[in-house]
Design a protein around this motif. Structure first.
Motif, PDB file in Angstrom:
ATOM      1  N   ILE A  31       0.839  -1.204   0.000  1.00 43.27           N
ATOM      2  CA  ILE A  31       0.000   0.000   0.000  1.00 43.27           C
ATOM      3  C   ILE A  31       0.872   1.252   0.000  1.00 43.27           C
ATOM      4  CG2 ILE A  31      -1.570   1.363   1.432  1.00 43.27           C
ATOM      5  CD1 ILE A  31      -2.900  -1.292   2.237  1.00 43.27           C
ATOM      6  N   ALA A  32       1.889   1.265   0.842  1.00 36.47           N
ATOM      7  CA  ALA A  32       2.798   2.416   0.881  1.00 36.47           C
ATOM      8  C   ALA A  32       3.475   2.607  -0.471  1.00 36.47           C
ATOM      9  CB  ALA A  32       3.835   2.216   1.977  1.00 36.47           C
ATOM     10  N   TYR A  33       3.885   1.510  -1.099  1.00 31.30           N
ATOM     11  CA  TYR A  33       4.521   1.608  -2.414  1.00 31.30           C
ATOM     12  C   TYR A  33       3.557   2.155  -3.459  1.00 31.30           C
ATOM     13  CZ  TYR A  33       6.200   0.059  -6.955  1.00 31.30           C
ATOM     14  OH  TYR A  33       6.569   0.018  -8.270  1.00 31.30           O
ATOM     15  N   GLY A  34       2.324   1.673  -3.454  1.00 30.87           N
ATOM     16  CA  GLY A  34       1.340   2.156  -4.417  1.00 30.87           C
ATOM     17  C   GLY A  34       1.043   3.636  -4.264  1.00 30.87           C
ATOM     18  N   LEU A  36       3.128   5.876  -3.129  1.00 29.78           N
ATOM     19  CA  LEU A  36       4.295   6.602  -3.632  1.00 29.78           C
ATOM     20  C   LEU A  36       4.306   6.635  -5.165  1.00 29.78           C
ATOM     21  CD1 LEU A  36       7.066   5.276  -1.214  1.00 29.78           C
ATOM     22  CD2 LEU A  36       6.102   7.572  -1.269  1.00 29.78           C
ATOM     23  N   MET A  37       3.933   5.540  -5.790  1.00 32.16           N
ATOM     24  CA  MET A  37       3.870   5.519  -7.256  1.00 32.16           C
ATOM     25  C   MET A  37       2.839   6.520  -7.764  1.00 32.16           C
ATOM     26  SD  MET A  37       5.939   3.374  -8.910  1.00 32.16           S
ATOM     27  CE  MET A  37       5.095   2.708 -10.350  1.00 32.16           C
ATOM     28  N   GLN A  38       1.699   6.569  -7.103  1.00 34.53           N
ATOM     29  CA  GLN A  38       0.665   7.522  -7.503  1.00 34.53           C
ATOM     30  C   GLN A  38       1.151   8.949  -7.290  1.00 34.53           C
ATOM     31  OE1 GLN A  38      -2.377   6.791  -8.877  1.00 34.53           O
ATOM     32  NE2 GLN A  38      -2.651   8.989  -9.127  1.00 34.53           N
ATOM     33  N   HIS A  39       1.937   9.157  -6.254  1.00 32.46           N
ATOM     34  CA  HIS A  39       2.425  10.501  -5.925  1.00 32.46           C
ATOM     35  C   HIS A  39       3.338  11.056  -7.005  1.00 32.46           C
ATOM     36  CE1 HIS A  39       3.594  13.867  -3.407  1.00 32.46           C
ATOM     37  NE2 HIS A  39       4.862  13.551  -3.571  1.00 32.46           N
ATOM     38  N   ILE A  40       4.110  10.179  -7.690  1.00 30.26           N
ATOM     39  CA  ILE A  40       5.007  10.667  -8.737  1.00 30.26           C
ATOM     40  C   ILE A  40       4.325  10.625 -10.113  1.00 30.26           C
ATOM     41  CG2 ILE A  40       7.071   9.997  -7.463  1.00 30.26           C
ATOM     42  CD1 ILE A  40       7.380   7.638  -9.444  1.00 30.26           C
ATOM     43  N   GLY A  41       3.022  10.340 -10.132  1.00 28.28           N
ATOM     44  CA  GLY A  41       2.270  10.401 -11.371  1.00 28.28           C
ATOM     45  C   GLY A  41       2.140   9.097 -12.119  1.00 28.28           C
ATOM     46  N   LEU A  42       2.531   7.975 -11.515  1.00 26.29           N
ATOM     47  CA  LEU A  42       2.394   6.664 -12.141  1.00 26.29           C
ATOM     48  C   LEU A  42       1.265   5.926 -11.438  1.00 26.29           C
ATOM     49  CD1 LEU A  42       6.157   5.719 -12.544  1.00 26.29           C
ATOM     50  CD2 LEU A  42       4.611   6.648 -14.266  1.00 26.29           C
ATOM     51  N   GLY A  43       0.171   5.713 -12.149  1.00 26.11           N
ATOM     52  CA  GLY A  43      -1.040   5.190 -11.537  1.00 26.11           C
ATOM     53  C   GLY A  43      -1.063   3.688 -11.371  1.00 26.11           C
ATOM     54  N   LEU A 151      -1.730  -2.239  -5.513  1.00 25.50           N
ATOM     55  CA  LEU A 151      -2.889  -1.715  -6.231  1.00 25.50           C
ATOM     56  C   LEU A 151      -3.810  -0.929  -5.289  1.00 25.50           C
ATOM     57  CD1 LEU A 151      -3.904  -4.586  -8.680  1.00 25.50           C
ATOM     58  CD2 LEU A 151      -2.980  -2.339  -9.260  1.00 25.50           C
ATOM     59  N   CYS A 152      -4.020  -1.445  -4.101  1.00 27.63           N
ATOM     60  CA  CYS A 152      -4.849  -0.714  -3.119  1.00 27.63           C
ATOM     61  C   CYS A 152      -4.222   0.639  -2.800  1.00 27.63           C
ATOM     62  CB  CYS A 152      -4.999  -1.538  -1.841  1.00 27.63           C
ATOM     63  SG  CYS A 152      -6.074  -2.972  -2.001  1.00 27.63           S
ATOM     64  N   GLY A 153      -2.892   0.671  -2.685  1.00 21.56           N
ATOM     65  CA  GLY A 153      -2.225   1.932  -2.428  1.00 21.56           C
ATOM     66  C   GLY A 153      -2.343   2.908  -3.580  1.00 21.56           C
ATOM     67  N   ALA A 154      -2.224   2.385  -4.806  1.00 24.22           N
ATOM     68  CA  ALA A 154      -2.347   3.255  -5.977  1.00 24.22           C
ATOM     69  C   ALA A 154      -3.754   3.844  -6.075  1.00 24.22           C
ATOM     70  CB  ALA A 154      -2.004   2.469  -7.244  1.00 24.22           C
ATOM     71  N   TRP A 155      -4.759   3.009  -5.844  1.00 22.63           N
ATOM     72  CA  TRP A 155      -6.144   3.505  -5.900  1.00 22.63           C
ATOM     73  C   TRP A 155      -6.433   4.483  -4.770  1.00 22.63           C
ATOM     74  CZ3 TRP A 155      -7.723  -2.220  -6.781  1.00 22.63           C
ATOM     75  CH2 TRP A 155      -7.633  -2.502  -8.147  1.00 22.63           C
ATOM     76  N   ALA A 156      -5.914   4.164  -3.579  1.00 20.98           N
ATOM     77  CA  ALA A 156      -6.131   5.065  -2.445  1.00 20.98           C
ATOM     78  C   ALA A 156      -5.445   6.405  -2.687  1.00 20.98           C
ATOM     79  CB  ALA A 156      -5.599   4.428  -1.158  1.00 20.98           C
ATOM     80  N   GLY A 157      -4.233   6.362  -3.255  1.00 22.16           N
ATOM     81  CA  GLY A 157      -3.525   7.593  -3.553  1.00 22.16           C
ATOM     82  C   GLY A 157      -4.224   8.425  -4.598  1.00 22.16           C
ATOM     83  N   HIS A 158      -4.961   7.773  -5.479  1.00 19.56           N
ATOM     84  CA  HIS A 158      -5.707   8.497  -6.512  1.00 19.56           C
ATOM     85  C   HIS A 158      -6.994   9.111  -5.958  1.00 19.56           C
ATOM     86  CE1 HIS A 158      -7.355   9.501 -10.431  1.00 19.56           C
ATOM     87  NE2 HIS A 158      -8.440   8.815 -10.144  1.00 19.56           N
ATOM     88  N   LEU A 159      -7.662   8.383  -5.075  1.00 21.08           N
ATOM     89  CA  LEU A 159      -8.979   8.824  -4.596  1.00 21.08           C
ATOM     90  C   LEU A 159      -8.905   9.743  -3.383  1.00 21.08           C
ATOM     91  CD1 LEU A 159     -10.881   5.413  -4.888  1.00 21.08           C
ATOM     92  CD2 LEU A 159     -11.022   7.372  -6.452  1.00 21.08           C
TER      93      LEU A 159
END
Length: 236
Positions: A31-34, A36-43, A151-159
């Motif tokens: 989740i933490a990794y996802g 961070l990926m969302q934070h740099i613009g990679l969904g 994936l949960c982290g990426a979605w959470a970072g997006h929403l």
């Protein structure tokens, strides 16, 4: 009555309970990794590809910084080799374990994470359970936990809005706890001391921005030399 050795379901049932502790750690770190990926613009798409095709844990965390920085392929190559060099020793020690597993071997080699290595070394399949299926499900379940967490982290970072300050320290914190646990065991303290000593020396010589790769290479060299010395002493 024992299960058919070639049947996958009993192997899955045997492997799943052993991977539950890994699930707890991988979901949180993923989740933490996802995020961070969302934070740099990679969904979520890029996050899924990274976790499915690279699946390198600590190296994936470092890759977030590498992707956000200027392109430096040589530095990325050396850092990847240094961080993942331990897998050379994992692989050598698993040659006997993976022997004769046929179609399962390519994936088992690819998915040999620290935690999968620990489970496969510490546990043998119960009687009547096929060793190939058992090993395969241990590796597959662990990777699925990581993928799901990322994936949960990426979605959470997006929403949701996230302050990611300090989030990239999650994996470092886990390794620090492992280091403290190692220091608590008398027979493992010398190796811990080697790691600290080599890191401090390289920090003084190369500075805070460039000491990681030399430190890890030096640690590998020290342990390799120690192994040769022990082997030579045993032979004599």
């Amino acid at each position: 009555m024992t299960a058919s050795p070639a049947h996958p379901l009993p192997a899955l049932r045997a492997a799943f309970p052993l991977t539950l502790p890994v699930m707890a750690g991988y979901l949180f770190l993923g989740i933490a990794y996802g995020v961070l990926m969302q934070h740099i613009g990679l969904g979520a798409g890029w996050t899924l590809l990274m976790s499915a095709l690279i699946y390198a844990g600590s190296m994936q965390y470092l890759a977030v910084s590498l992707l956000a920085a200027s392109f430096d392929p040589l530095s990325a190559l050396l850092l990847t080799l240094a961080v993942n060099a331990r897998h050379l020793f994992y692989g050598l020690s698993m040659l006997h374990t993976f022997a004769g597993l046929g179609r399962f071997r390519p994936y088992l080699i690819f998915a040999l994470s620290d935690e999968t290595f620990s489970i496969l070394c510490a546990h043998t399949p119960p009687e009547g359970i096929d060793r190939g299926w058992f090993s395969f499900f241990v590796a597959l379940l662990n990777q699925l936990y990581w993928i799901l967490g990322s994936l949960c982290g990426a979605w959470a970072g997006h929403l949701l809005p996230f302050n990611t300050t300090g989030l990239d320290f999650a994996l470092t914190a886990m390794f620090f706890v492992s280091f403290l646990n190692q220091c608590g065991k008398r027979d493992q303290r010398p190796s811990a001391a080697v790691g600290v000593g080599c890191s401090l020396l390289c920090l003084l010589l190369f500075g805070a921005d460039r000491f990681i790769i030399p430190a890890m290479l030096l640690i590998l060299a020290v342990f390799a030399l120690e192994g040769r010395i022990r082997k030579g002493g045993a032979a004599s």
